[in-house]
Motif scaffolding. Sequence first.
Motif, short mmCIF file in Angstrom:
data_model
loop_
_atom_site.label_atom_id
_atom_site.label_comp_id
_atom_site.label_asym_id
_atom_site.label_seq_id
_atom_site.Cartn_x
_atom_site.Cartn_y
_atom_site.Cartn_z
N ALA A 18 -3.96 7.54 5.43
CA ALA A 18 -4.95 6.49 5.67
C ALA A 18 -5.79 6.81 6.90
CB ALA A 18 -4.27 5.13 5.83
N LEU A 48 -5.85 11.85 2.12
CA LEU A 48 -5.78 10.40 1.91
C LEU A 48 -4.40 9.83 2.19
CD1 LEU A 48 -7.81 10.31 -1.41
CD2 LEU A 48 -8.64 9.75 0.87
N HIS A 68 -8.29 0.21 3.83
CA HIS A 68 -7.85 0.77 5.11
C HIS A 68 -8.98 0.92 6.12
CE1 HIS A 68 -3.83 1.57 3.49
NE2 HIS A 68 -4.47 1.91 2.38
N VAL A 128 -9.42 3.56 -0.70
CA VAL A 128 -9.05 3.88 0.68
C VAL A 128 -10.01 3.21 1.65
CG1 VAL A 128 -8.90 5.76 2.36
CG2 VAL A 128 -7.95 6.05 0.08
N SER A 136 0.82 -1.20 0.00
CA SER A 136 0.00 0.00 0.00
C SER A 136 0.85 1.25 0.00
CB SER A 136 -0.91 0.00 1.24
OG SER A 136 -1.58 1.22 1.34
N LEU A 159 -0.33 4.03 1.23
CA LEU A 159 -0.83 4.86 2.31
C LEU A 159 -0.31 4.33 3.62
CD1 LEU A 159 -4.53 5.21 1.18
CD2 LEU A 159 -2.63 6.73 0.72
#
Length: 290
Positions: free
Chosen positions: A184, A181, A216, A212, A2, A4
């Motif tokens: 996360a 964003l 997450h 997202v 990921s 994020l």
Amino acid sequence: MSTLATPISSPTRTTARDVPAVEVRDLRKTFRRRDPDAGPFAPKRPWPALEEITFTIARGECVAILGQNGSGKSTLVRLLSTLLIEDGGEARIFGHDVFRDTRAIRRLVNRVSVEASFFKKMSATENLSYAARFYGMTPRQTHAAIPTILERVGFPAERRGEAMENLSRGMQQKVALARALLTAPVLLLLDEPTTGLDPRSKLEVQDFIRQVRAEHDATILLCTHDMAEAEALADRVGILDRGRLLFLEPVEDVKRRFGVDTLEQAFFAATGRVFEAEQEEDDAYREVPS
């Protein structure tokens, strides 16, 4: 892997899943405003921006609130993000009191709005780097994540080093989305998040919001005038009219409630008003707290 990062020391990562993400009960906010037709010297009078709003959002859910300009959408988002003080009622985010545990709330919530603020002399990359460090991301993480997330929201690579003051409103909105964003967040408060974006960028951002949420476990409150966007992203949709939340239900239930085929028809049936295009100024701009 990921792109994020997870914010450090986020208390809700270990919160029981049966605790609602957002709990709002009898929430009220009143401003004082002057009747525009009464002249510049007329006294300001109390004007209820929100009247006894009550709703709950489950963890991982996406809820959309539809409303006209001045309906109270931005006031609701500002209250939940600790930028305004309530005049009554209560609100909790993952069990934290929004108006008493403000420090904890600010670590859990990211907000995107039409009036997003930046360090105007700094570039998009510099603004994102500053925000990322505030949320505990390391330089190594930001070096990898920032270019990727800017690309995902459709921000051109050749303008990443340009000062924010030289960017259009639409370009700045992309940076605002990227900033929200990037870390996360556990709860995303999106106030007209795709305003100013071209159709392609709008679809890219909507896809990224879905990602997202899926990857997450993010909870999303989306305040918008874009009914297609609300229907595409939200599990439930509510109508906020003159400070009152009329209902909050799945889209198909809303249509069945009024016996109509579209959300726009449902809005007219619920409020007696044609849904008008959103103006650039929302209620939060022109209100003065009482």
